[in-house]
Design a protein around this motif. Structure first.
Motif, PDB file in Angstrom:
ATOM      1  N   ALA A   1     -11.732  -1.000  -0.137  1.00 44.70           N
ATOM      2  CA  ALA A   1     -10.746  -2.026  -0.490  1.00 44.70           C
ATOM      3  C   ALA A   1     -11.360  -3.171  -1.282  1.00 44.70           C
ATOM      4  N   THR A   2     -12.672  -3.196  -1.425  1.00 41.24           N
ATOM      5  CA  THR A   2     -13.349  -4.299  -2.114  1.00 41.24           C
ATOM      6  C   THR A   2     -13.368  -4.151  -3.633  1.00 41.24           C
ATOM      7  N   GLN A   3     -13.071  -2.982  -4.155  1.00 38.81           N
ATOM      8  CA  GLN A   3     -13.234  -2.740  -5.587  1.00 38.81           C
ATOM      9  C   GLN A   3     -12.403  -3.689  -6.442  1.00 38.81           C
ATOM     10  N   GLY A   4     -11.116  -3.795  -6.144  1.00 35.80           N
ATOM     11  CA  GLY A   4     -10.240  -4.670  -6.922  1.00 35.80           C
ATOM     12  C   GLY A   4     -10.633  -6.137  -6.842  1.00 35.80           C
ATOM     13  N   PRO A   5     -10.769  -6.711  -5.633  1.00 30.31           N
ATOM     14  CA  PRO A   5     -11.131  -8.130  -5.520  1.00 30.31           C
ATOM     15  C   PRO A   5     -12.461  -8.484  -6.167  1.00 30.31           C
ATOM     16  N   ALA A   6     -13.489  -7.640  -6.011  1.00 30.84           N
ATOM     17  CA  ALA A   6     -14.803  -7.949  -6.595  1.00 30.84           C
ATOM     18  C   ALA A   6     -14.721  -8.023  -8.117  1.00 30.84           C
ATOM     19  N   ASN A   7     -14.031  -7.087  -8.733  1.00 29.14           N
ATOM     20  CA  ASN A   7     -13.930  -7.093 -10.188  1.00 29.14           C
ATOM     21  C   ASN A   7     -12.937  -8.140 -10.690  1.00 29.14           C
ATOM     22  N   TYR A   8     -11.994  -8.523  -9.855  1.00 25.47           N
ATOM     23  CA  TYR A   8     -11.115  -9.651 -10.197  1.00 25.47           C
ATOM     24  C   TYR A   8     -11.942 -10.921 -10.382  1.00 25.47           C
ATOM     25  N   ILE A   9     -12.918 -11.131  -9.498  1.00 26.70           N
ATOM     26  CA  ILE A   9     -13.781 -12.315  -9.612  1.00 26.70           C
ATOM     27  C   ILE A   9     -14.585 -12.267 -10.903  1.00 26.70           C
ATOM     28  N   PHE A  10     -15.156 -11.110 -11.230  1.00 28.12           N
ATOM     29  CA  PHE A  10     -15.941 -10.988 -12.467  1.00 28.12           C
ATOM     30  C   PHE A  10     -15.111 -11.337 -13.701  1.00 28.12           C
ATOM     31  N   LEU A  11     -13.830 -10.997 -13.688  1.00 29.95           N
ATOM     32  CA  LEU A  11     -12.979 -11.221 -14.852  1.00 29.95           C
ATOM     33  C   LEU A  11     -12.417 -12.636 -14.924  1.00 29.95           C
ATOM     34  N   HIS A  12     -12.247 -13.287 -13.783  1.00 34.03           N
ATOM     35  CA  HIS A  12     -11.557 -14.577 -13.770  1.00 34.03           C
ATOM     36  C   HIS A  12     -12.466 -15.781 -13.546  1.00 34.03           C
ATOM     37  N   CYS A  13     -13.725 -15.577 -13.280  1.00 31.78           N
ATOM     38  CA  CYS A  13     -14.622 -16.723 -13.118  1.00 31.78           C
ATOM     39  C   CYS A  13     -15.301 -17.081 -14.433  1.00 31.78           C
ATOM     40  N   VAL A  14     -15.009 -16.346 -15.514  1.00 30.14           N
ATOM     41  CA  VAL A  14     -15.582 -16.619 -16.832  1.00 30.14           C
ATOM     42  C   VAL A  14     -14.453 -16.776 -17.839  1.00 30.14           C
TER      43      VAL A  14
ATOM     44  N   ILE B   1     -10.735  11.023  -0.849  1.00 27.03           N
ATOM     45  CA  ILE B   1      -9.501  10.943  -1.633  1.00 27.03           C
ATOM     46  C   ILE B   1      -8.480  10.061  -0.921  1.00 27.03           C
ATOM     47  N   ILE B   2      -8.280  10.325   0.371  1.00 27.47           N
ATOM     48  CA  ILE B   2      -7.288   9.557   1.131  1.00 27.47           C
ATOM     49  C   ILE B   2      -7.721   8.097   1.256  1.00 27.47           C
ATOM     50  N   SER B   3      -8.967   7.874   1.665  1.00 23.74           N
ATOM     51  CA  SER B   3      -9.458   6.507   1.846  1.00 23.74           C
ATOM     52  C   SER B   3      -9.530   5.759   0.516  1.00 23.74           C
ATOM     53  N   GLY B   4      -9.906   6.480  -0.548  1.00 23.71           N
ATOM     54  CA  GLY B   4     -10.006   5.848  -1.853  1.00 23.71           C
ATOM     55  C   GLY B   4      -8.662   5.371  -2.364  1.00 23.71           C
ATOM     56  N   ILE B   5      -7.640   6.207  -2.243  1.00 24.56           N
ATOM     57  CA  ILE B   5      -6.302   5.820  -2.707  1.00 24.56           C
ATOM     58  C   ILE B   5      -5.740   4.677  -1.872  1.00 24.56           C
ATOM     59  N   LEU B   6      -5.728   4.854  -0.557  1.00 25.78           N
ATOM     60  CA  LEU B   6      -5.130   3.842   0.317  1.00 25.78           C
ATOM     61  C   LEU B   6      -5.945   2.549   0.319  1.00 25.78           C
ATOM     62  N   GLY B   7      -7.255   2.679   0.444  1.00 24.23           N
ATOM     63  CA  GLY B   7      -8.094   1.491   0.551  1.00 24.23           C
ATOM     64  C   GLY B   7      -8.115   0.664  -0.719  1.00 24.23           C
ATOM     65  N   THR B   8      -8.339   1.300  -1.863  1.00 22.15           N
ATOM     66  CA  THR B   8      -8.455   0.556  -3.115  1.00 22.15           C
ATOM     67  C   THR B   8      -7.133  -0.091  -3.496  1.00 22.15           C
ATOM     68  N   LEU B   9      -6.026   0.641  -3.365  1.00 22.14           N
ATOM     69  CA  LEU B   9      -4.726   0.056  -3.664  1.00 22.14           C
ATOM     70  C   LEU B   9      -4.383  -1.073  -2.702  1.00 22.14           C
ATOM     71  N   ALA B  10      -4.726  -0.888  -1.427  1.00 20.50           N
ATOM     72  CA  ALA B  10      -4.440  -1.922  -0.433  1.00 20.50           C
ATOM     73  C   ALA B  10      -5.212  -3.204  -0.737  1.00 20.50           C
ATOM     74  N   GLY B  11      -6.471  -3.067  -1.187  1.00 19.97           N
ATOM     75  CA  GLY B  11      -7.261  -4.248  -1.509  1.00 19.97           C
ATOM     76  C   GLY B  11      -6.629  -5.081  -2.603  1.00 19.97           C
ATOM     77  N   GLY B  12      -6.178  -4.440  -3.683  1.00 24.46           N
ATOM     78  CA  GLY B  12      -5.521  -5.164  -4.768  1.00 24.46           C
ATOM     79  C   GLY B  12      -4.179  -5.725  -4.351  1.00 24.46           C
ATOM     80  N   TYR B  13      -3.404  -4.952  -3.583  1.00 23.48           N
ATOM     81  CA  TYR B  13      -2.086  -5.404  -3.151  1.00 23.48           C
ATOM     82  C   TYR B  13      -2.188  -6.605  -2.212  1.00 23.48           C
ATOM     83  N   VAL B  14      -3.111  -6.541  -1.262  1.00 22.58           N
ATOM     84  CA  VAL B  14      -3.277  -7.650  -0.315  1.00 22.58           C
ATOM     85  C   VAL B  14      -3.717  -8.920  -1.037  1.00 22.58           C
ATOM     86  N   LEU B  15      -4.611  -8.788  -2.030  1.00 14.33           N
ATOM     87  CA  LEU B  15      -5.057  -9.969  -2.776  1.00 14.33           C
ATOM     88  C   LEU B  15      -3.893 -10.591  -3.538  1.00 14.33           C
ATOM     89  N   ASP B  16      -3.033  -9.781  -4.125  1.00 14.09           N
ATOM     90  CA  ASP B  16      -1.855 -10.311  -4.811  1.00 14.09           C
ATOM     91  C   ASP B  16      -0.928 -11.012  -3.825  1.00 14.09           C
TER      92      ASP B  16
END
Length: 537
Positions: A421-434, A357-372
């Motif tokens: 932290a990879t969840q957001g960036p990986a799916n960002y690529i799937f949505l924006h490379c097509v 729970i802790i790692s999922g919230i912090l890690g996933t949000l951090a991945g998207g925030y850092v990419l932005d």
């Protein structure tokens, strides 16, 4: 030839705002992964009975104990939902072009709700496995459509962050499921855990049927398609030449076949003959039109698949995501049992759930925030993926080498945070490379692939490996080592030529299934279609 400008009406926006849309999708996603955590928890999954040489026997518990499953069979049961997901994912993605996506989500969620009830009433390995297959239909109707909707409506500078919030619900939902499953299995019975899930999921299944229609970027709503048909009949001088030739040929064939058939049946009454001929002509033409449309849709589907599979950026991201999900899928199912056996703690469900729970919230949000913050680009997403996966793999691998549970928890929590932290960036690529019209199919193909080559085989294979070596620490180390080549695959993506195609094709491109909109679907807007002659700009 004069330019024709026609305004195409678009449906009024639904009652909900973009943020409400995000909340609804996040809750559905959370419930989907709560189910994954429930069946993986020790309280629900249980364990086999033990028999010692001294004659001491302990009865089994949970699903594994009641149905007397080996670790391999247990792993197969955990992956069974993927059968329903893989079979119906491309179907839902294709139907999204002609059916309101919310209705599709309602259908899938309804099937999922009934399947959860069935899990609670299962009586052997095959009955619960079949119910788990049907649970996958719910995710199939949802996972390929939710991300494009969220990406459409997210603020321009926060798209990766919104996607990260959505994908954060996966590890958090799983973790909550572990905790909930542990409590329900301990204090009630493992069957009650599934029945309560079904009750909570039911309102969202109903919501899918009552929400107002909305559209995805790159697709025309039903009203616009009807408008295009009226334009076609009102402005015949701009009708497509190829389509006109097909219609003329079809009419000629119909007239000839009708004339021959009327002679064969020797109709004497002229009025009856005229009515019969008209009926034959209309039904034949409609039949040929339906056959032509079906063939055209199938041909378009094959072409879209080819476009995705020749895109190097898409393929490299897909390969990395498959390897990543191979590890994550096995972690998510065997993690509570591995911690229980390696560190001999009865609180494995609570520990693993709380950490995730802790790692999922912090890690996933951090991945998207850092990419932005880095500026959301495909290249930057690959950089973030390769670095976080590699460093996270080092921490996770080292954690399993320690015999102290406290050292393990400290190191693994850091590694898990980085990996998630990879969840957001990986799916960002799937949505924006097509291009926009391919995004639902892009998500559907990625979902199918990561399950076929990722978490579908990983749980049974890890169970089979553990049956052979009978050492959870060695099994965990072998599994974790796969993260290192995963980081290497994503590292290759940094050097590929990448183009963000989010707004591609929005100018002057109007087809029956590819009308791009530059504003979010929940904002009122009017799409304008222009038909121009070659001699005018």
């Amino acid at each position: 030839m004069a330019r024709k400008s026609v305004l195409l009406p678009v449906p009024e926006p639904s009652w909900f705002t973009p943020k409400w849309l995000l909340v609804i999708f996040c809750v559905i996603n959370l419930l989907t992964y709560v189910d994954r955590g429930v069946i993986a928890s020790n309280g629900v999954n249980g364990s086999l009975g033990t028999y010692t040489l001294s004659g001491t026997c302990t009865s089994g518990s949970g699903i594994q104990g009641e149905f007397n499953l080996t670790n391999f069979e247990d792993g197969v049961m955990s992956s069974a939902f993927l059968v329903g997901l893989l079979v119906t994912s491309p179907i839902f993605a294709s139907l999204a072009k002609s059916v309101n996506p919310f209705r599709l989500i309602g259908v899938g969620s309804s099937v999922c709700t009934l399947a959860m009830i069935g899990c609670g009433f299962s009586f052997n390995f095959w009955s619960i496995t079949i119910c788990r297959m049907l649970v996958g239909v719910g995710e199939a109707s949802f996972i390929s459509l939710a991300a494009p909707f969220i990406d459409d409506n997210a603020p321009v500078g926060q798209k990766a962050a919104w996607l990260a919030i959505f994908y954060m619900c996966m590890p958090v939902g799983y973790a909550l499921g572990c905790v909930y499953g542990g409590l329900a299995g301990t204090h009630l019975n493992w069957r009650f855990a599934f029945w309560v899930e079904a009750i909570v999921m039911l309102p969202f299944a109903i919501l899918g049927f009552i929400m107002k229609p909305s559209q995805l970027k790159g697709f025309a709503p039903a009203e616009s398609k009807k408008a295009l048909i009226s334009i076609d009949t009102a402005v015949p001088e701009v009708e497509d030449t190829e389509a006109l030739n097909v219609k003329v040929s079809a009419r000629s064939m119909e007239e000839e076949s009708s004339h021959v058939f009327s002679k064969l049946v020797h109709i004497q009454d002229p009025q009856r003959e005229q009515n019969f001929t008209q009926t034959i002509n209309s039904s034949s033409f409609l039949g040929m039109q339906c056959a032509s449309i079906n063939l055209s849709q199938f041909s378009r589907f094959i072409e879209d698949i080819e476009v995705l599979l020749v895109d190097k950026v898409y393929v490299v991201n897909l390969l990395g995501y498959c390897a990543y999900n191979f590890v994550l899928g096995a972690y998510s199912y065997w993690w509570p049992k591995a911690v229980y056996n390696i560190y001999n703690t009865s609180d494995a469900d609570m520990i693993s759930g709380g950490m995730t729970i802790i790692s999922g919230i912090l890690g996933t949000l951090a991945g998207g925030y850092v990419l932005d913050c880095m500026t959301s680009t495909v290249s930057n997403a690959f950089k973030l993926l390769s670095v976080t996966t590699f460093v996270g793999a080092i921490f996770c691998f080292t954690a399993f080498c320690f015999k102290s549970m406290y050292a393990f928890l400290a190191l693994f929590s850091i590694g898990e945070l980085l990996i998630l932290a990879t969840q957001g960036p990986a799916n960002y690529i799937f949505l924006h490379c097509v291009k926009p019209s391919l995004r639902p199919l892009s998500m559907a193909i990625s979902t199918i692939s990561i399950h076929i080559f990722g978490d579908a085989p990983s749980s049974p294979l890890v169970g089979f490996l553990q049956d052979r070596i009978n050492n959870w620490r060695e099994t965990a180390l072998i599994l974790t080592s796969i993260l290192f080549p995963t980081a290497g695959i994503w590292f290759i993506g940094i050097f590929l030529h990448s183009v963000d195609r989010f707004n591609e094709g929005k100018e002057g491109e109007v087809t029956e299934v590819d009308i791009s909109n530059t504003t979010p679907l929940l904002e009122p807007k009017v799409a304008e279609t222009r038909n121009s002659s070659p001699d005018q700009p």
